[in-house]
Write an enzyme that holds these catalytic residues in place. Structure first.
Site, PDB file in Angstrom:
ATOM      1  N   GLU A   1      -9.605 -11.421  -6.057  1.00  0.00           N
ATOM      2  CA  GLU A   1      -8.368 -11.190  -5.310  1.00  0.00           C
ATOM      3  C   GLU A   1      -7.707 -12.463  -4.800  1.00  0.00           C
ATOM      4  O   GLU A   1      -6.500 -12.462  -4.542  1.00  0.00           O
ATOM      5  CB  GLU A   1      -8.637 -10.249  -4.133  1.00  0.00           C
TER       6      GLU A   1
ATOM      7  N   ALA B   1     -11.424  -6.836  -0.541  1.00  0.00           N
ATOM      8  CA  ALA B   1     -12.336  -5.694  -0.494  1.00  0.00           C
ATOM      9  C   ALA B   1     -12.348  -4.975  -1.836  1.00  0.00           C
ATOM     10  O   ALA B   1     -11.439  -5.134  -2.643  1.00  0.00           O
ATOM     11  CB  ALA B   1     -11.894  -4.726   0.600  1.00  0.00           C
TER      12      ALA B   1
ATOM     13  N   PRO C   1     -16.833   9.412   8.955  1.00  0.00           N
ATOM     14  CA  PRO C   1     -18.070  10.180   8.783  1.00  0.00           C
ATOM     15  C   PRO C   1     -17.902  11.697   8.899  1.00  0.00           C
ATOM     16  O   PRO C   1     -18.783  12.437   8.493  1.00  0.00           O
ATOM     17  CB  PRO C   1     -18.996   9.643   9.881  1.00  0.00           C
TER      18      PRO C   1
ATOM     19  N   ARG D   1       0.858  -1.185   0.000  1.00  0.00           N
ATOM     20  CA  ARG D   1       0.000   0.000   0.000  1.00  0.00           C
ATOM     21  C   ARG D   1       0.895   1.234   0.000  1.00  0.00           C
ATOM     22  O   ARG D   1       1.717   1.418   0.891  1.00  0.00           O
ATOM     23  CB  ARG D   1      -0.929   0.002   1.212  1.00  0.00           C
TER      24      ARG D   1
ATOM     25  N   GLU E   1      -2.976  -4.551  -9.436  1.00  0.00           N
ATOM     26  CA  GLU E   1      -2.929  -5.318  -8.196  1.00  0.00           C
ATOM     27  C   GLU E   1      -1.854  -6.400  -8.230  1.00  0.00           C
ATOM     28  O   GLU E   1      -1.609  -7.009  -9.257  1.00  0.00           O
ATOM     29  CB  GLU E   1      -4.283  -5.991  -7.917  1.00  0.00           C
TER      30      GLU E   1
ATOM     31  N   GLU F   1     -15.302  -9.828  -5.346  1.00  0.00           N
ATOM     32  CA  GLU F   1     -13.984  -9.393  -4.881  1.00  0.00           C
ATOM     33  C   GLU F   1     -13.179 -10.561  -4.313  1.00  0.00           C
ATOM     34  O   GLU F   1     -11.975 -10.655  -4.552  1.00  0.00           O
ATOM     35  CB  GLU F   1     -14.126  -8.279  -3.830  1.00  0.00           C
TER      36      GLU F   1
END
Length: 140
Positions: free
Chosen positions: A54, A34, A72, A22, A99, A50
């Site tokens: 993945e 995800a 939020p 990441r 990916e 997914e």
């Protein structure tokens, strides 16, 4: 966009997780499969898609175990957590071009130990694991 996180459990009780680099934290991150929902797609269908893309795993059944907002104060998106049971490898992954996802099978106590050690710290993974465990423990 709204998205889905999948907690996939094999027939023998192991948890299917993914590991990928990441860029935000510049390290390999352990998390659950995800992704975002496609137009008109329900959460369970998106979760199973997914999972397959993945990991190459399929499931004998799946259900929604909860929902959360990532931030939020700044965002209005909803993340739905899907529990996928009876998971088994059905073939090759179908990753997006960008990916490079590794698949890991872990015992529940290994995941708890990674959380305790501060090694597993992805917010969506932590939230998904908490919602799944509450359901598995009969509290949700």
């Amino acid at each position: 966009a709204d998205s889905v996180v999948v907690v996939p459990v094999t027939g023998d009780g192991r948890i299917v997780m993914v590991e990928q680099f990441r860029h935000g934290v510049r390290e390999l991150v352990l998390e659950f499969p995800a992704g975002t929902l496609e137009a008109g797609e329900d959460e369970v269908t998106a979760g199973l898609r997914e999972l397959r893309e993945e990991t190459g795993y399929g499931a004998t059944g799946a259900e929604v175990v909860g929902r959360f907002n990532t931030d939020p104060a700044l965002q209005n998106n909803v993340v739905t957590v899907v529990f996928a049971r009876g998971c088994d490898c059905e073939g090759d992954k179908d990753e997006d071009q960008s990916e490079d996802v590794g698949v890991r099978l872990l015992e529940a106590q290994e995941i708890d130990a990674l959380i305790d050690a501060g090694t597993l710290r992805s917010a969506p993974a932590l939230a998904a694991w908490t919602l799944y465990r509450c359901r598995a423990d009969g509290r949700a």
